[in-house]
Scaffold this active site. Structure first.
Site, PDB file in Angstrom:
ATOM      1  N   CYS A  94       0.881  -1.166   0.000  1.00 24.93           N
ATOM      2  CA  CYS A  94       0.000   0.000   0.000  1.00 24.93           C
ATOM      3  C   CYS A  94       0.913   1.208   0.000  1.00 24.93           C
ATOM      4  CB  CYS A  94      -0.929   0.047   1.206  1.00 24.93           C
ATOM      5  SG  CYS A  94      -1.917   1.574   1.264  1.00 24.93           S
TER       6      CYS A  94
ATOM      7  N   CYS B 209      -0.595   4.356   2.506  1.00 28.77           N
ATOM      8  CA  CYS B 209      -0.437   4.265   3.962  1.00 28.77           C
ATOM      9  C   CYS B 209      -0.139   2.817   4.315  1.00 28.77           C
ATOM     10  CB  CYS B 209      -1.663   4.797   4.693  1.00 28.77           C
ATOM     11  SG  CYS B 209      -3.239   4.236   4.051  1.00 28.77           S
ATOM     12  N   SER B 210      -1.148   2.045   4.641  1.00 28.55           N
ATOM     13  CA  SER B 210      -0.902   0.648   4.962  1.00 28.55           C
ATOM     14  C   SER B 210      -2.204  -0.117   4.894  1.00 28.55           C
ATOM     15  CB  SER B 210      -0.294   0.519   6.348  1.00 28.55           C
ATOM     16  OG  SER B 210      -1.192   1.073   7.282  1.00 28.55           O
ATOM     17  N   CYS B 211      -3.003   0.132   3.865  1.00 29.58           N
ATOM     18  CA  CYS B 211      -4.221  -0.648   3.674  1.00 29.58           C
ATOM     19  C   CYS B 211      -3.828  -2.117   3.589  1.00 29.58           C
ATOM     20  CB  CYS B 211      -4.942  -0.202   2.405  1.00 29.58           C
ATOM     21  SG  CYS B 211      -5.569   1.490   2.516  1.00 29.58           S
TER      22      CYS B 211
END
Lengths: 124, 214
Positions: free
Chosen positions: B115, B118-120
Protein backbone atom coordinates in the site's frame (compact mmCIF):
# COMPACT_ATOMS: atom_id res chain seq x y z
CA UNK A 1 16.28 -20.35 3.13
CA UNK A 2 18.55 -17.77 4.71
CA UNK A 3 17.07 -14.98 6.78
CA UNK A 4 16.60 -11.95 4.58
CA UNK A 5 19.44 -9.47 4.65
CA UNK A 6 17.30 -6.44 5.27
CA UNK A 7 20.13 -4.27 6.51
CA UNK A 8 20.96 -3.42 2.92
CA UNK A 9 17.75 -1.45 2.64
CA UNK A 10 17.74 1.32 5.25
CA UNK A 11 14.66 1.31 7.38
CA UNK A 12 13.33 -1.98 6.11
CA UNK A 13 13.12 -4.57 8.83
CA UNK A 14 10.95 -7.46 9.91
CA UNK A 15 8.90 -8.05 12.99
CA UNK A 16 7.80 -11.61 12.31
CA UNK A 17 5.98 -12.86 15.33
CA UNK A 18 6.31 -9.57 17.17
CA UNK A 19 3.53 -7.96 19.15
CA UNK A 20 0.76 -6.20 17.29
CA UNK A 21 1.02 -3.20 19.57
CA UNK A 22 4.27 -2.21 21.24
CA UNK A 23 2.66 -0.05 23.92
CA UNK A 24 -0.82 0.30 25.41
CA UNK A 25 -1.25 3.77 23.93
CA UNK A 26 -0.91 2.33 20.42
CA UNK A 27 -3.71 -0.15 21.13
CA UNK A 28 -5.92 2.58 22.56
CA UNK A 29 -5.33 4.89 19.60
CA UNK A 30 -6.19 1.97 17.31
CA UNK A 31 -9.37 1.11 19.23
CA UNK A 32 -10.48 4.75 19.41
CA UNK A 33 -10.37 5.15 15.63
CA UNK A 34 -12.28 1.90 15.07
CA UNK A 35 -14.89 2.77 17.70
CA UNK A 36 -15.52 6.16 16.09
CA UNK A 37 -15.72 4.54 12.66
CA UNK A 38 -18.18 1.91 13.94
CA UNK A 39 -20.56 4.60 15.16
CA UNK A 40 -20.32 6.41 11.81
CA UNK A 41 -18.21 9.39 12.87
CA UNK A 42 -16.32 9.10 9.57
CA UNK A 43 -16.02 6.78 6.57
CA UNK A 44 -13.08 4.46 6.12
CA UNK A 45 -12.18 6.35 2.94
CA UNK A 46 -11.92 9.54 5.00
CA UNK A 47 -9.79 7.71 7.53
CA UNK A 48 -7.40 6.25 4.94
CA UNK A 49 -7.03 9.63 3.21
CA UNK A 50 -6.28 11.41 6.49
CA UNK A 51 -3.81 8.75 7.66
CA UNK A 52 -2.14 8.74 4.25
CA UNK A 53 -1.73 12.51 4.38
CA UNK A 54 -0.14 12.33 7.85
CA UNK A 55 2.26 9.63 6.70
CA UNK A 56 3.11 11.56 3.53
CA UNK A 57 3.80 14.71 5.54
CA UNK A 58 6.07 12.77 7.91
CA UNK A 59 7.82 11.08 4.99
CA UNK A 60 8.77 14.45 3.56
CA UNK A 61 10.52 15.29 6.80
CA UNK A 62 12.36 11.97 6.88
CA UNK A 63 13.11 11.51 3.19
CA UNK A 64 16.31 9.71 4.12
CA UNK A 65 14.14 6.70 4.80
CA UNK A 66 14.09 6.93 8.56
CA UNK A 67 10.33 6.40 8.47
CA UNK A 68 10.79 2.70 9.09
CA UNK A 69 7.19 2.05 10.10
CA UNK A 70 7.98 2.14 13.82
CA UNK A 71 6.32 5.55 14.13
CA UNK A 72 3.16 4.31 12.43
CA UNK A 73 0.90 4.85 15.44
CA UNK A 74 2.22 8.38 15.91
CA UNK A 75 0.88 9.07 12.42
CA UNK A 76 -2.28 7.19 13.36
CA UNK A 77 -2.73 9.38 16.44
CA UNK A 78 -2.13 12.58 14.47
CA UNK A 79 -4.73 11.48 11.90
CA UNK A 80 -7.19 10.71 14.69
CA UNK A 81 -6.75 14.16 16.25
CA UNK A 82 -7.17 15.78 12.85
CA UNK A 83 -10.40 13.92 12.01
CA UNK A 84 -11.85 14.45 15.49
CA UNK A 85 -11.36 18.21 15.20
CA UNK A 86 -12.31 18.40 11.49
CA UNK A 87 -15.55 16.54 12.27
CA UNK A 88 -16.12 18.87 15.25
CA UNK A 89 -16.34 15.97 17.69
CA UNK A 90 -13.99 17.97 19.90
CA UNK A 91 -12.04 21.17 19.63
CA UNK A 92 -8.27 21.48 19.78
CA UNK A 93 -8.76 23.63 22.88
CA UNK A 94 -10.69 20.87 24.64
CA UNK A 95 -8.04 18.29 23.76
CA UNK A 96 -5.30 20.54 25.07
CA UNK A 97 -7.20 21.09 28.33
CA UNK A 98 -7.57 17.33 28.84
CA UNK A 99 -3.90 16.72 28.04
CA UNK A 100 -2.93 19.28 30.65
CA UNK A 101 -5.37 17.77 33.15
CA UNK A 102 -3.89 14.28 32.68
CA UNK A 103 -0.35 15.66 32.88
CA UNK A 104 -1.22 17.43 36.10
CA UNK A 105 -2.92 14.33 37.53
CA UNK A 106 0.13 12.19 36.77
CA UNK A 107 2.64 14.60 38.24
CA UNK A 108 0.68 14.92 41.48
CA UNK A 109 0.27 11.16 41.92
CA UNK A 110 3.00 9.17 43.65
CA UNK A 111 4.44 6.14 41.89
CA UNK A 112 2.47 3.00 42.47
CA UNK A 113 -0.86 4.77 42.92
CA UNK A 114 -3.51 4.85 40.22
CA UNK A 115 -3.66 8.10 38.30
CA UNK A 116 -7.20 9.42 38.13
CA UNK A 117 -8.65 12.45 36.48
CA UNK A 118 -10.91 14.56 38.68
CA UNK A 119 -14.48 13.89 37.59
CA UNK A 120 -15.43 17.54 37.71
CA UNK A 121 -12.46 18.87 35.79
CA UNK A 122 -13.64 21.09 32.97
CA UNK A 123 -11.91 23.16 30.36
CA UNK A 124 -14.19 26.17 30.69
CA UNK B 1 -8.67 16.65 53.89
CA UNK B 2 -9.00 17.14 57.64
CA UNK B 3 -7.64 13.69 58.33
CA UNK B 4 -4.51 14.45 56.37
CA UNK B 5 -1.53 16.29 57.68
CA UNK B 6 0.60 15.70 54.57
CA UNK B 7 0.85 18.97 52.73
CA UNK B 8 1.87 17.21 49.51
CA UNK B 9 -1.55 15.66 49.19
CA UNK B 10 -3.04 18.95 48.12
CA UNK B 11 -4.21 19.21 44.57
CA UNK B 12 -1.97 21.55 42.64
CA UNK B 13 1.35 20.37 44.01
CA UNK B 14 3.72 18.21 42.01
CA UNK B 15 4.93 15.16 43.82
CA UNK B 16 8.67 14.86 43.97
CA UNK B 17 8.14 11.21 43.05
CA UNK B 18 5.15 11.93 40.82
CA UNK B 19 4.37 9.91 37.74
CA UNK B 20 4.76 11.05 34.17
CA UNK B 21 2.94 10.29 30.95
CA UNK B 22 4.72 10.67 27.65
CA UNK B 23 3.42 13.15 25.11
CA UNK B 24 1.68 10.48 23.01
CA UNK B 25 0.17 8.87 26.13
CA UNK B 26 -1.26 12.23 27.17
CA UNK B 27 -2.74 12.81 23.71
CA UNK B 28 -4.42 9.38 23.65
CA UNK B 29 -5.75 9.76 27.20
CA UNK B 30 -7.11 13.22 26.37
CA UNK B 31 -8.94 11.86 23.31
CA UNK B 32 -10.33 8.83 25.11
CA UNK B 33 -11.51 10.72 28.21
CA UNK B 34 -12.99 13.64 26.32
CA UNK B 35 -14.80 11.51 23.73
CA UNK B 36 -16.06 9.16 26.45
CA UNK B 37 -17.46 12.06 28.49
CA UNK B 38 -19.14 13.40 25.36
CA UNK B 39 -20.75 9.97 24.90
CA UNK B 40 -19.02 9.43 21.54
CA UNK B 41 -17.07 6.31 22.49
CA UNK B 42 -17.40 3.59 25.11
CA UNK B 43 -14.20 2.33 26.78
CA UNK B 44 -15.64 -1.20 26.75
CA UNK B 45 -15.98 -0.99 22.97
CA UNK B 46 -12.35 0.08 22.63
CA UNK B 47 -11.24 -2.83 24.83
CA UNK B 48 -13.32 -5.27 22.76
CA UNK B 49 -11.87 -4.02 19.47
CA UNK B 50 -8.29 -4.17 20.72
CA UNK B 51 -8.77 -7.64 22.20
CA UNK B 52 -10.26 -8.88 18.93
CA UNK B 53 -7.35 -7.70 16.84
CA UNK B 54 -4.72 -8.80 19.35
CA UNK B 55 -5.99 -12.34 19.75
CA UNK B 56 -8.65 -13.45 17.30
CA UNK B 57 -7.74 -11.93 13.94
CA UNK B 58 -4.47 -12.82 12.32
CA UNK B 59 -2.72 -14.56 9.46
CA UNK B 60 -3.98 -17.98 10.59
CA UNK B 61 -7.31 -16.94 9.06
CA UNK B 62 -5.69 -16.30 5.70
CA UNK B 63 -3.79 -19.56 5.95
CA UNK B 64 -7.12 -21.42 6.28
CA UNK B 65 -8.35 -19.71 3.12
CA UNK B 66 -5.22 -20.67 1.18
CA UNK B 67 -5.28 -24.26 2.45
CA UNK B 68 -8.94 -24.62 1.43
CA UNK B 69 -8.14 -23.27 -2.04
CA UNK B 70 -5.27 -25.76 -2.41
CA UNK B 71 -7.43 -28.67 -1.25
CA UNK B 72 -10.71 -27.83 -2.98
CA UNK B 73 -10.56 -26.82 -6.67
CA UNK B 74 -14.15 -25.56 -6.64
CA UNK B 75 -13.38 -23.30 -3.68
CA UNK B 76 -10.31 -21.97 -5.46
CA UNK B 77 -12.45 -21.00 -8.47
CA UNK B 78 -14.86 -19.14 -6.16
CA UNK B 79 -11.96 -17.45 -4.36
CA UNK B 80 -10.45 -16.13 -7.57
CA UNK B 81 -13.86 -15.03 -8.90
CA UNK B 82 -15.20 -13.36 -5.75
CA UNK B 83 -12.71 -13.39 -2.90
CA UNK B 84 -14.92 -11.42 -0.50
CA UNK B 85 -17.69 -14.03 -0.69
CA UNK B 86 -15.33 -17.02 -0.65
CA UNK B 87 -13.48 -15.69 2.42
CA UNK B 88 -16.81 -14.99 4.14
CA UNK B 89 -17.71 -18.68 3.61
CA UNK B 90 -15.05 -19.45 6.22
CA UNK B 91 -16.43 -16.78 8.54
CA UNK B 92 -13.80 -14.11 7.99
CA UNK B 93 -15.48 -10.76 7.47
CA UNK B 94 -15.15 -7.26 8.80
CA UNK B 95 -13.36 -3.99 8.54
CA UNK B 96 -10.78 -3.78 5.74
CA UNK B 97 -12.14 -6.99 4.24
CA UNK B 98 -15.20 -5.62 2.48
CA UNK B 99 -13.76 -5.87 -1.02
CA UNK B 100 -11.11 -8.55 -1.33
CA UNK B 101 -9.29 -9.70 -4.43
CA UNK B 102 -7.25 -12.92 -4.46
CA UNK B 103 -4.33 -13.10 -6.90
CA UNK B 104 -2.78 -16.46 -7.73
CA UNK B 105 0.93 -17.15 -7.95
CA UNK B 106 1.93 -19.54 -10.74
CA UNK B 107 5.28 -20.66 -12.18
CA UNK B 108 4.94 -17.75 -14.62
CA UNK B 109 3.46 -15.01 -12.42
CA UNK B 110 4.44 -13.77 -8.97
CA UNK B 111 2.17 -11.31 -7.14
CA UNK B 112 3.31 -8.80 -4.52
CA UNK B 113 1.04 -6.58 -2.40
CA UNK B 114 1.85 -3.11 -1.08
CA UNK B 115 0.00 0.00 0.00
CA UNK B 116 1.93 2.99 -1.26
CA UNK B 117 -0.41 5.51 0.39
CA UNK B 118 -0.44 4.27 3.96
CA UNK B 119 -0.90 0.65 4.96
CA UNK B 120 -4.22 -0.65 3.67
CA UNK B 121 -4.16 -4.34 4.52
CA UNK B 122 -6.72 -7.18 4.61
CA UNK B 123 -7.28 -7.31 8.38
CA UNK B 124 -9.86 -10.17 8.51
CA UNK B 125 -7.43 -12.61 6.87
CA UNK B 126 -3.99 -11.27 7.86
CA UNK B 127 -4.55 -9.30 11.07
CA UNK B 128 -2.67 -6.03 11.46
CA UNK B 129 0.28 -5.32 9.17
CA UNK B 130 3.90 -5.92 10.20
CA UNK B 131 6.13 -2.91 10.81
CA UNK B 132 8.12 -3.37 7.60
CA UNK B 133 4.91 -3.27 5.52
CA UNK B 134 4.31 0.23 6.89
CA UNK B 135 7.86 1.44 6.26
CA UNK B 136 8.71 4.06 3.66
CA UNK B 137 11.39 1.74 2.31
CA UNK B 138 8.90 -1.02 1.50
CA UNK B 139 6.12 1.27 0.30
CA UNK B 140 8.40 3.01 -2.17
CA UNK B 141 10.72 0.19 -3.20
CA UNK B 142 8.04 -2.46 -3.78
CA UNK B 143 6.81 -0.48 -6.76
CA UNK B 144 10.15 0.72 -8.13
CA UNK B 145 12.18 -2.45 -7.61
CA UNK B 146 9.96 -5.39 -6.64
CA UNK B 147 12.63 -7.95 -7.55
CA UNK B 148 15.07 -6.20 -5.26
CA UNK B 149 12.56 -6.32 -2.39
CA UNK B 150 11.91 -10.01 -3.00
CA UNK B 151 15.63 -10.71 -3.02
CA UNK B 152 15.91 -9.10 0.42
CA UNK B 153 13.32 -11.57 1.66
CA UNK B 154 15.39 -14.40 0.20
CA UNK B 155 13.27 -14.95 -2.89
CA UNK B 156 15.04 -14.71 -6.24
CA UNK B 157 12.84 -15.13 -9.30
CA UNK B 158 13.98 -16.08 -12.77
CA UNK B 159 13.85 -13.45 -15.52
CA UNK B 160 11.00 -15.36 -17.19
CA UNK B 161 8.71 -14.85 -14.17
CA UNK B 162 6.43 -11.83 -14.43
CA UNK B 163 6.15 -9.82 -11.18
CA UNK B 164 2.83 -8.09 -10.62
CA UNK B 165 2.61 -5.45 -7.87
CA UNK B 166 -0.82 -4.68 -6.42
CA UNK B 167 -1.31 -1.35 -4.68
CA UNK B 168 -3.98 -1.69 -1.99
CA UNK B 169 -6.45 1.10 -1.40
CA UNK B 170 -9.17 1.91 1.09
CA UNK B 171 -11.57 0.18 -1.31
CA UNK B 172 -9.71 -2.93 -2.53
CA UNK B 173 -7.34 -5.21 -0.65
CA UNK B 174 -5.41 -8.14 -2.01
CA UNK B 175 -4.56 -11.62 -0.77
CA UNK B 176 -1.84 -13.56 -2.55
CA UNK B 177 -2.65 -17.23 -3.15
CA UNK B 178 0.84 -18.78 -3.00
CA UNK B 179 1.83 -21.74 -5.11
CA UNK B 180 1.17 -25.05 -3.41
CA UNK B 181 4.58 -26.45 -2.44
CA UNK B 182 5.92 -29.58 -4.06
CA UNK B 183 5.66 -32.60 -1.81
CA UNK B 184 2.44 -31.48 -0.13
CA UNK B 185 0.19 -33.88 -2.05
CA UNK B 186 -0.93 -36.07 0.83
CA UNK B 187 -1.52 -33.34 3.41
CA UNK B 188 -4.90 -32.42 4.86
CA UNK B 189 -6.08 -28.85 5.22
CA UNK B 190 -4.73 -28.42 8.75
CA UNK B 191 -1.28 -29.52 7.64
CA UNK B 192 -1.47 -27.38 4.49
CA UNK B 193 -2.36 -24.29 6.54
CA UNK B 194 0.83 -24.78 8.53
CA UNK B 195 2.81 -24.17 5.34
CA UNK B 196 1.22 -20.78 4.74
CA UNK B 197 3.08 -17.87 6.33
CA UNK B 198 1.84 -14.31 6.59
CA UNK B 199 4.64 -13.14 4.32
CA UNK B 200 3.69 -15.64 1.62
CA UNK B 201 0.19 -14.11 1.51
CA UNK B 202 1.69 -10.63 1.05
CA UNK B 203 3.83 -12.15 -1.68
CA UNK B 204 7.31 -11.47 -0.31
CA UNK B 205 8.04 -15.18 0.19
CA UNK B 206 6.78 -18.55 -0.99
CA UNK B 207 4.81 -21.00 1.11
CA UNK B 208 7.02 -23.30 3.17
CA UNK B 209 7.99 -26.70 1.90
CA UNK B 210 6.78 -29.65 3.99
CA UNK B 211 9.46 -30.50 6.54
CA UNK B 212 11.00 -27.04 6.46
CA UNK B 213 11.26 -25.28 9.79
CA UNK B 214 8.72 -22.51 10.16
Amino acid sequence: MNPPDLQRSPGLHIDEGGPVFRAPWEAHAFGLALALYERGAFTWQEWAATLGAEIAAATEVTSDGRDDGSRYYEHWLAALERLVTDKRLATARELLAYRQAWDHAARSTPHGKPIVLAEDRRDD
Amino acid sequence: MSDHDHDHDHDGHDHADGSRFSDVELRVKALETLLTRKGLVDPATIDRLVETYETRIGPRNGARVVARAWADPAYKVRLLQDATAAIAELGYTGLQGEHMVAVENTPQIHNLVVCTLCSCYPWPVLGLPPVWYKSYAYRSKAVIDPRGVLAEFGLTLGPDVEVRVWDSTAEIRYLVLPERPAGSAGLDEDALAELVSRDSMIGVTRARNPGARS
